[in-house]
Design a protein around this motif. Sequence first.
Motif, short mmCIF file in Angstrom:
data_model
loop_
_atom_site.label_atom_id
_atom_site.label_comp_id
_atom_site.label_asym_id
_atom_site.label_seq_id
_atom_site.Cartn_x
_atom_site.Cartn_y
_atom_site.Cartn_z
N LEU A 61 -18.38 -5.39 2.79
CA LEU A 61 -16.96 -5.71 2.79
C LEU A 61 -16.13 -4.44 2.94
O LEU A 61 -16.28 -3.49 2.16
N ARG A 62 -15.25 -4.43 3.94
CA ARG A 62 -14.37 -3.28 4.16
C ARG A 62 -12.94 -3.77 4.28
O ARG A 62 -12.62 -4.58 5.16
N LEU A 63 -12.05 -3.28 3.39
CA LEU A 63 -10.66 -3.72 3.34
C LEU A 63 -9.74 -2.52 3.51
O LEU A 63 -9.96 -1.47 2.88
N ASN A 64 -8.69 -2.68 4.33
CA ASN A 64 -7.73 -1.59 4.56
C ASN A 64 -6.32 -2.16 4.59
O ASN A 64 -6.08 -3.20 5.22
N THR A 65 -5.38 -1.46 3.95
CA THR A 65 -3.98 -1.85 4.00
C THR A 65 -3.11 -0.64 3.78
O THR A 65 -3.57 0.40 3.29
N VAL A 66 -1.83 -0.77 4.15
CA VAL A 66 -0.86 0.28 3.85
C VAL A 66 -0.19 -0.03 2.51
O VAL A 66 -0.32 0.72 1.54
N SER A 67 0.52 -1.15 2.45
CA SER A 67 1.25 -1.48 1.22
C SER A 67 0.87 -2.84 0.65
O SER A 67 1.45 -3.27 -0.35
N GLY A 68 -0.07 -3.53 1.26
CA GLY A 68 -0.50 -4.82 0.72
C GLY A 68 -1.43 -4.64 -0.47
O GLY A 68 -1.92 -3.56 -0.77
#
Length: 309
Positions: free
Chosen positions: A162-169
């Motif tokens: 699992l790989r998750l990326n966000t700026v402001s979420g």
Amino acid sequence: MSQWTVEGPDRITIEETVRTLQVRTIDGTVNVVAAEGPARLEVTELKGEPLHVTLVDGVLTVTYKDLSSWNEFGDVLKSVESVKGFFSSFKRKRTAAVTVTVPAGTEVKVGTVSAATTVSGFSEHVSTQTANADITLVGLTGRTDANTVTGDVDAQSVAGQLRLNTVSGRLTVLAGTAEKVSANAVTGAVTLDLAAATPAQIKVNTVSGAVGVRLPPLTDTKVEAGTTSGDLSSGFEELTVAGNWGTKRLSGQLGDGSGSLSVTTVSGAVTVLQRPEAEDDTRAARELPAPDLTKSDTPGTGPDLTKEA
């Protein structure tokens, strides 16, 4: 090659084999569900341009005719500024509520601008990306990638990688059993509720986002967490905090240390707690992201994991 033009609410059954699904839309909703039988497409709402549906060499694509390719579409979703420019290129607003049902072994790629996305039940690679909408991932067992600019990501009972990326979420993992977890945020909070019976490799990076992690009670994990100005706290006696000025570190070994938890943040707080034994995962899913667990309205603040389930 098979193709269809959808100009309004419609249902299409696709008898040919589908190995890869690609969905690219603007606004509305996208639901992708794994199920046996032929692939099915249901459009319950459609405003603006018609949808263009094609099946070529096992690749089923649901999009608009003038939308860019998958790689170019992904480049558009990297920043708010690029999304605004993308919107301005269209003459009128586009909204579509789309549900696609395909076999569990299908590779899934979904890209939206502001359409909320839900993907559930797949065993192959799932890739989702959006600018300012939420992504929900449920019961996935293959490799999973989710990327947002401002949208939240909720991953429930996800295994595999699992790989998750966000700026402001906000990034939230509930009852996670993935063998590898990578979560990256700038101001967004990261909450990981991990239930894997075997050691996992977990890596979290934020700038100012708070990080909360719950590990199984009998976990085998080497923990290394560091922050420059944030607070550190732990529910494990084996973990100790060192450093008073500048960078502070929370470190130690749980069990045989065959797994790893690495957390790096500049100003975010880090909390590492023990997951209650035999916890009801359904209840955990209700409690962890609930608004009343948020200590303040400050952007990037995560749920209070110190509350017992």
